[in-house]
Design a protein around this motif. Structure first.
Motif, PDB file in Angstrom:
ATOM      1  N   UNK A   1       5.282  17.800 -44.336  1.00  0.00           N
ATOM      2  CA  UNK A   1       5.244  16.599 -44.866  1.00  0.00           C
ATOM      3  C   UNK A   1       4.471  15.555 -43.877  1.00  0.00           C
ATOM      4  N   UNK A   2       3.666  14.919 -44.165  1.00  0.00           N
ATOM      5  CA  UNK A   2       3.017  13.759 -43.282  1.00  0.00           C
ATOM      6  C   UNK A   2       2.858  12.420 -44.112  1.00  0.00           C
TER       7      UNK A   2
ATOM      8  N   UNK B   1       1.319   4.185 -44.870  1.00  0.00           N
ATOM      9  CA  UNK B   1       2.656   4.738 -45.456  1.00  0.00           C
ATOM     10  C   UNK B   1       2.400   5.588 -46.630  1.00  0.00           C
ATOM     11  N   UNK B   2       1.446   6.042 -46.903  1.00  0.00           N
ATOM     12  CA  UNK B   2       1.337   7.174 -47.988  1.00  0.00           C
ATOM     13  C   UNK B   2       1.798   8.500 -47.570  1.00  0.00           C
ATOM     14  N   UNK B   3       2.477   8.973 -48.336  1.00  0.00           N
ATOM     15  CA  UNK B   3       3.039  10.478 -48.147  1.00  0.00           C
ATOM     16  C   UNK B   3       2.328  11.465 -48.645  1.00  0.00           C
ATOM     17  N   UNK B   4       2.366  12.651 -48.034  1.00  0.00           N
ATOM     18  CA  UNK B   4       1.573  13.905 -48.426  1.00  0.00           C
ATOM     19  C   UNK B   4       2.391  14.976 -48.351  1.00  0.00           C
ATOM     20  N   UNK B   5       2.201  16.155 -49.028  1.00  0.00           N
ATOM     21  CA  UNK B   5       2.999  17.361 -48.749  1.00  0.00           C
ATOM     22  C   UNK B   5       1.856  18.283 -48.844  1.00  0.00           C
ATOM     23  N   UNK B   6       1.956  19.425 -47.495  1.00  0.00           N
ATOM     24  CA  UNK B   6       0.808  20.358 -47.473  1.00  0.00           C
ATOM     25  C   UNK B   6       1.216  21.293 -48.557  1.00  0.00           C
ATOM     26  N   UNK B   7       0.041  21.757 -48.902  1.00  0.00           N
ATOM     27  CA  UNK B   7      -0.002  22.936 -50.049  1.00  0.00           C
ATOM     28  C   UNK B   7      -1.089  23.785 -49.402  1.00  0.00           C
ATOM     29  N   UNK B   8      -0.766  25.250 -49.632  1.00  0.00           N
ATOM     30  CA  UNK B   8      -1.587  26.268 -49.296  1.00  0.00           C
ATOM     31  C   UNK B   8      -1.895  27.035 -50.380  1.00  0.00           C
TER      32      UNK B   8
ATOM     33  N   UNK C   1      -1.517  10.247 -38.763  1.00  0.00           N
ATOM     34  CA  UNK C   1      -0.422  10.678 -39.677  1.00  0.00           C
ATOM     35  C   UNK C   1       0.794  11.232 -38.500  1.00  0.00           C
ATOM     36  N   UNK C   2       2.109  10.782 -39.130  1.00  0.00           N
ATOM     37  CA  UNK C   2       3.194  11.382 -38.473  1.00  0.00           C
ATOM     38  C   UNK C   2       3.524  12.730 -39.186  1.00  0.00           C
TER      39      UNK C   2
END
Length: 138
Positions: free
Chosen positions: A107-108, A114-121, A101-102
């Protein structure tokens, strides 16, 4: 690697019914063609190969070839997006996955597909039941 054929486990398959494989799970191996082994499958869970590498053991599953679904385009999709074809939710950790991951803040993006993910806590509350000594009587 034992073979280059990838199959999907179905609910009707012997690997699911007899051996506890999950429906939709990918396996790699070969169905045997010659009697008396014509219904047997020599192979392994694909995820095991990616997680354990050469440490994984191939097994012969008696009757295991029954009900498997051949994934004919697997290697083409694998060439296009790598291991994400097996782990589209991006939850597994593979052997030698390096910098998959970048990461930029919360965000990563996956370097492979190329899938985008957002960190959720999220807060997780866990209730634990214990048995404790009774108070001494006076």
């Amino acid at each position: 690697m034992i073979a280059d054929h990838v199959f999907r486990v179905t609910a009707e398959s012997a690997l699911c019914r007899r051996y506890g494989f999950a429906v939709g799970e990918l396996v790699i191996g070969l169905p045997y063609k010659d009697p008396p082994f014509a219904k047997d499958f020599g192979g392994v869970r694909l995820i095991q190969v990616l997680v354990l590498g050469s440490e994984v053991d191939t097994m012969c599953h008696l009757g295991g070839a029954e009900g498997l679904e051949h994934v004919a385009d697997f290697w083409e999709r694998y060439a296009a997006i790598g291991r994400c074809v097996i782990d589209p939710q991006h939850t597994e950790h593979f052997i030698d996955d390096g910098d998959r991951f970048i990461v930029r803040g919360d965000h990563r993006s996956c370097r492979w597909c190329g899938a985008e993910q957002h960190k959720a806590i999220r807060t997780k509350v866990v209730e634990v039941e214990t048995w404790e000594p009774a108070a001494a009587c006076s």
